[in-house]
Design a protein around this motif. Structure first.
Motif, PDB file in Angstrom:
ATOM      1  N   GLY A 172       0.780  -1.234   0.000  1.00  0.00           N
ATOM      2  CA  GLY A 172       0.000   0.000   0.000  1.00  0.00           C
ATOM      3  C   GLY A 172       0.806   1.277   0.000  1.00  0.00           C
ATOM      4  O   GLY A 172       0.223   2.358   0.200  1.00  0.00           O
ATOM      5  N   VAL A 173       2.112   1.221  -0.249  1.00  0.00           N
ATOM      6  CA  VAL A 173       2.914   2.440  -0.272  1.00  0.00           C
ATOM      7  C   VAL A 173       2.813   3.086  -1.646  1.00  0.00           C
ATOM      8  O   VAL A 173       2.383   2.459  -2.627  1.00  0.00           O
ATOM      9  CB  VAL A 173       4.386   2.135   0.075  1.00  0.00           C
ATOM     10  N   SER A 174       3.226   4.334  -1.742  1.00  0.00           N
ATOM     11  CA  SER A 174       3.214   5.049  -3.010  1.00  0.00           C
ATOM     12  C   SER A 174       4.428   4.652  -3.861  1.00  0.00           C
ATOM     13  O   SER A 174       5.345   3.964  -3.396  1.00  0.00           O
ATOM     14  CB  SER A 174       3.214   6.560  -2.769  1.00  0.00           C
ATOM     15  N   ILE A 175       4.427   5.130  -5.092  1.00  0.00           N
ATOM     16  CA  ILE A 175       5.520   4.785  -6.000  1.00  0.00           C
ATOM     17  C   ILE A 175       6.829   5.408  -5.523  1.00  0.00           C
ATOM     18  O   ILE A 175       7.893   4.774  -5.550  1.00  0.00           O
ATOM     19  CB  ILE A 175       5.186   5.245  -7.432  1.00  0.00           C
ATOM     20  N   ASP A 176       6.740   6.657  -5.065  1.00  0.00           N
ATOM     21  CA  ASP A 176       7.942   7.328  -4.588  1.00  0.00           C
ATOM     22  C   ASP A 176       8.523   6.611  -3.368  1.00  0.00           C
ATOM     23  O   ASP A 176       9.735   6.368  -3.289  1.00  0.00           O
ATOM     24  CB  ASP A 176       7.603   8.779  -4.246  1.00  0.00           C
ATOM     25  N   GLN A 177       7.676   6.271  -2.404  1.00  0.00           N
ATOM     26  CA  GLN A 177       8.147   5.536  -1.240  1.00  0.00           C
ATOM     27  C   GLN A 177       8.675   4.154  -1.625  1.00  0.00           C
ATOM     28  O   GLN A 177       9.649   3.663  -1.038  1.00  0.00           O
ATOM     29  CB  GLN A 177       7.012   5.398  -0.221  1.00  0.00           C
ATOM     30  N   CYS A 178       8.058   3.536  -2.623  1.00  0.00           N
ATOM     31  CA  CYS A 178       8.515   2.228  -3.089  1.00  0.00           C
ATOM     32  C   CYS A 178       9.927   2.321  -3.667  1.00  0.00           C
ATOM     33  O   CYS A 178      10.789   1.480  -3.370  1.00  0.00           O
ATOM     34  CB  CYS A 178       7.542   1.685  -4.129  1.00  0.00           C
ATOM     35  N   MET A 179      10.179   3.331  -4.501  1.00  0.00           N
ATOM     36  CA  MET A 179      11.506   3.504  -5.081  1.00  0.00           C
ATOM     37  C   MET A 179      12.559   3.764  -4.002  1.00  0.00           C
ATOM     38  O   MET A 179      13.676   3.231  -4.052  1.00  0.00           O
ATOM     39  CB  MET A 179      11.482   4.659  -6.077  1.00  0.00           C
ATOM     40  N   ARG A 180      12.203   4.553  -3.009  1.00  0.00           N
ATOM     41  CA  ARG A 180      13.140   4.827  -1.925  1.00  0.00           C
ATOM     42  C   ARG A 180      13.428   3.562  -1.115  1.00  0.00           C
ATOM     43  O   ARG A 180      14.580   3.312  -0.726  1.00  0.00           O
ATOM     44  CB  ARG A 180      12.584   5.920  -1.012  1.00  0.00           C
ATOM     45  N   TYR A 181      12.389   2.780  -0.863  1.00  0.00           N
ATOM     46  CA  TYR A 181      12.577   1.557  -0.089  1.00  0.00           C
ATOM     47  C   TYR A 181      13.456   0.553  -0.845  1.00  0.00           C
ATOM     48  O   TYR A 181      14.375  -0.044  -0.278  1.00  0.00           O
ATOM     49  CB  TYR A 181      11.212   0.941   0.227  1.00  0.00           C
ATOM     50  N   VAL A 182      13.189   0.395  -2.132  1.00  0.00           N
ATOM     51  CA  VAL A 182      13.978  -0.549  -2.931  1.00  0.00           C
ATOM     52  C   VAL A 182      15.429  -0.093  -3.017  1.00  0.00           C
ATOM     53  O   VAL A 182      16.365  -0.912  -2.940  1.00  0.00           O
ATOM     54  CB  VAL A 182      13.352  -0.704  -4.329  1.00  0.00           C
ATOM     55  N   ALA A 183      15.652   1.205  -3.170  1.00  0.00           N
ATOM     56  CA  ALA A 183      17.021   1.720  -3.248  1.00  0.00           C
ATOM     57  C   ALA A 183      17.793   1.498  -1.958  1.00  0.00           C
ATOM     58  O   ALA A 183      19.024   1.345  -1.974  1.00  0.00           O
ATOM     59  CB  ALA A 183      16.999   3.214  -3.584  1.00  0.00           C
ATOM     60  N   SER A 184      17.074   1.438  -0.820  1.00  0.00           N
ATOM     61  CA  SER A 184      17.749   1.272   0.465  1.00  0.00           C
ATOM     62  C   SER A 184      17.991  -0.186   0.840  1.00  0.00           C
ATOM     63  O   SER A 184      18.949  -0.485   1.554  1.00  0.00           O
ATOM     64  CB  SER A 184      16.927   1.945   1.573  1.00  0.00           C
ATOM     65  N   VAL A 185      17.146  -1.117   0.363  1.00  0.00           N
ATOM     66  CA  VAL A 185      17.260  -2.518   0.803  1.00  0.00           C
ATOM     67  C   VAL A 185      17.898  -3.429  -0.237  1.00  0.00           C
ATOM     68  O   VAL A 185      18.270  -4.560   0.082  1.00  0.00           O
ATOM     69  CB  VAL A 185      15.870  -3.077   1.178  1.00  0.00           C
ATOM     70  N   ALA A 186      18.030  -2.980  -1.489  1.00  0.00           N
ATOM     71  CA  ALA A 186      18.529  -3.860  -2.556  1.00  0.00           C
ATOM     72  C   ALA A 186      20.021  -3.684  -2.811  1.00  0.00           C
ATOM     73  O   ALA A 186      20.505  -4.023  -3.887  1.00  0.00           O
ATOM     74  CB  ALA A 186      17.760  -3.602  -3.855  1.00  0.00           C
ATOM     75  N   GLY A 187      20.745  -3.179  -1.811  1.00  0.00           N
ATOM     76  CA  GLY A 187      22.164  -2.928  -2.028  1.00  0.00           C
ATOM     77  C   GLY A 187      22.983  -4.190  -2.183  1.00  0.00           C
ATOM     78  O   GLY A 187      23.949  -4.222  -2.951  1.00  0.00           O
ATOM     79  N   ARG A 188      22.607  -5.268  -1.496  1.00  0.00           N
ATOM     80  CA  ARG A 188      23.369  -6.505  -1.577  1.00  0.00           C
ATOM     81  C   ARG A 188      22.908  -7.407  -2.716  1.00  0.00           C
ATOM     82  O   ARG A 188      23.720  -8.024  -3.396  1.00  0.00           O
ATOM     83  CB  ARG A 188      23.265  -7.262  -0.252  1.00  0.00           C
ATOM     84  N   THR A 189      21.607  -7.495  -2.912  1.00  0.00           N
ATOM     85  CA  THR A 189      21.101  -8.370  -3.972  1.00  0.00           C
ATOM     86  C   THR A 189      21.269  -7.764  -5.355  1.00  0.00           C
ATOM     87  O   THR A 189      21.457  -8.492  -6.330  1.00  0.00           O
ATOM     88  CB  THR A 189      19.615  -8.671  -3.732  1.00  0.00           C
ATOM     89  N   ALA A 190      21.203  -6.443  -5.453  1.00  0.00           N
ATOM     90  CA  ALA A 190      21.323  -5.770  -6.751  1.00  0.00           C
ATOM     91  C   ALA A 190      22.132  -4.496  -6.572  1.00  0.00           C
ATOM     92  O   ALA A 190      21.570  -3.390  -6.543  1.00  0.00           O
ATOM     93  CB  ALA A 190      19.934  -5.464  -7.324  1.00  0.00           C
TER      94      ALA A 190
END
Length: 315
Positions: A172-190
């Motif tokens: 249920g998050v917005s697109i902007d919050q989604c992009m920020r979350y992915v950028a912060s948690v995907a550092g090791r996998t991607a």
């Protein structure tokens, strides 16, 4: 003497190749350090009159590249530099200068290696110009290979990144919050894709409009799938629509493309294995099969020769 000159020439080429590889490999690190040093110098060292050696070299290369390119910028080469992951504005001019530096260096080393007791001949100058131009082209080929390698890495990283984005959107998050979350948690996998997403978030925080930031996101990803992803998010932002369903379909298409690419690569291995078997297995098999027959034929010919010799001696 000629062998020594040839070995010297080979060592010079290998050294130039290794130097060019090191420059291309560690170029992003140098550029990031240059950018960070420039920002820090503007904030905390305004009265500094001189920079570090790396800054001086990079600034000199940038000035030389601007002088070489002039007002007309090769857009194809600029996009290739961007695809390779060099996002700084000065990276294009530094690469343009490095091409000429590599060509002139290799040409000069070849000419120096060819100087003999009788001096320099025309053929030596021609060889220097030839190998200089060859390495001038090799630098561009190395950049293309590096860009293709980076594109393959991003292509492998996009499916898990899309899965994380879908999980965040389903929460249920917005697109902007989604992009920020992915950028912060995907550092090791991607790591490569997350770096691009962090730069996208930095552009948004810096006041860049969403459409321009998404266009730059697609350019930084450097492949068609990245352009499609940026266009999909842009369409969902400005024209409305269900982004989760579109991204889920997009992720499925990418997974199918990866499977098709894997099947194609497996299919290419079969002719390679056949060629290896023909080159290495068939000669051994022929020796095993025809060896006894050849030995028996050799023995029969020797016996026939001995009998003919005895017959002639008895007569």
């Amino acid at each position: 003497m000629r062998v020594l000159e040839t070995l010297t020439w080979m060592v010079a080429m290998l050294a130039a190749t290794a130097g060019a590889f090191v420059i291309v490999t560690f170029g992003p690190v140098l550029l990031r350090r240059h950018e960070a040093a420039t920002r820090l110098s503007g904030l905390f060292a305004l009265d500094r009159s001189h920079g570090t050696l790396v800054e001086i070299v990079l600034q000199g290369l940038e000035k030389a590249g601007r002088s070489i390119e002039g007002a007309k910028v090769n857009q194809e080469l600029k996009s290739l530099v961007l695809r390779a992951g060099f996002f700084q504005p000065s990276a294009f001019y530094i690469f343009a200068a490095l091409r000429y530096v590599a060509g002139f260096t290799v040409g000069f080393l070849v000419i120096v290696a060819r100087i003999g007791p009788q001096g320099l001949h025309l053929i030596d100058i021609i060889l220097g110009l030839f190998f200089g131009y060859l390495f001038y082209r090799y630098v561009l080929i190395a950049l293309k290979l590096y860009a293709d390698r980076r594109a393959n890495v991003i292509r492998r990283e996009l499916p898990p990144v899309l899965d994380i984005m879908l999980m965040a959107l389903d929460a249920g998050v917005s697109i902007d919050q989604c992009m920020r979350y992915v950028a912060s948690v995907a550092g090791r996998t991607a790591p490569v894709t997350s770096e691009v997403l962090r730069r996208h978030v930095a552009d948004i925080d810096g006041g860049m409009p969403y459409d321009a930031a998404l266009d730059r996101l697609g350019q930084r990803l450097g492949l068609d799938e990245g352009q499609d992803l940026a266009s999909t998010i842009k369409q969902a932002l400005f024209q409305g629509g269900e982004l989760g369903t579109t991204l889920r379909r997009f992720s499925a298409d990418m997974s199918e493309k990866r499977m098709a690419t894997a099947r194609e690569q497996v299919g290419r291995k079969a002719p390679h294995l056949t060629l290896v078997m023909i080159l290495f297995f068939m000669p051994v098999l022929l020796v095993v099969l025809a060896g006894p027959a050849v030995v028996e034929l050799k023995g029969a010919l020797q016996n026939a020769g001995e009998q003919m010799t005895k017959t002639r001696s008895s007569k």
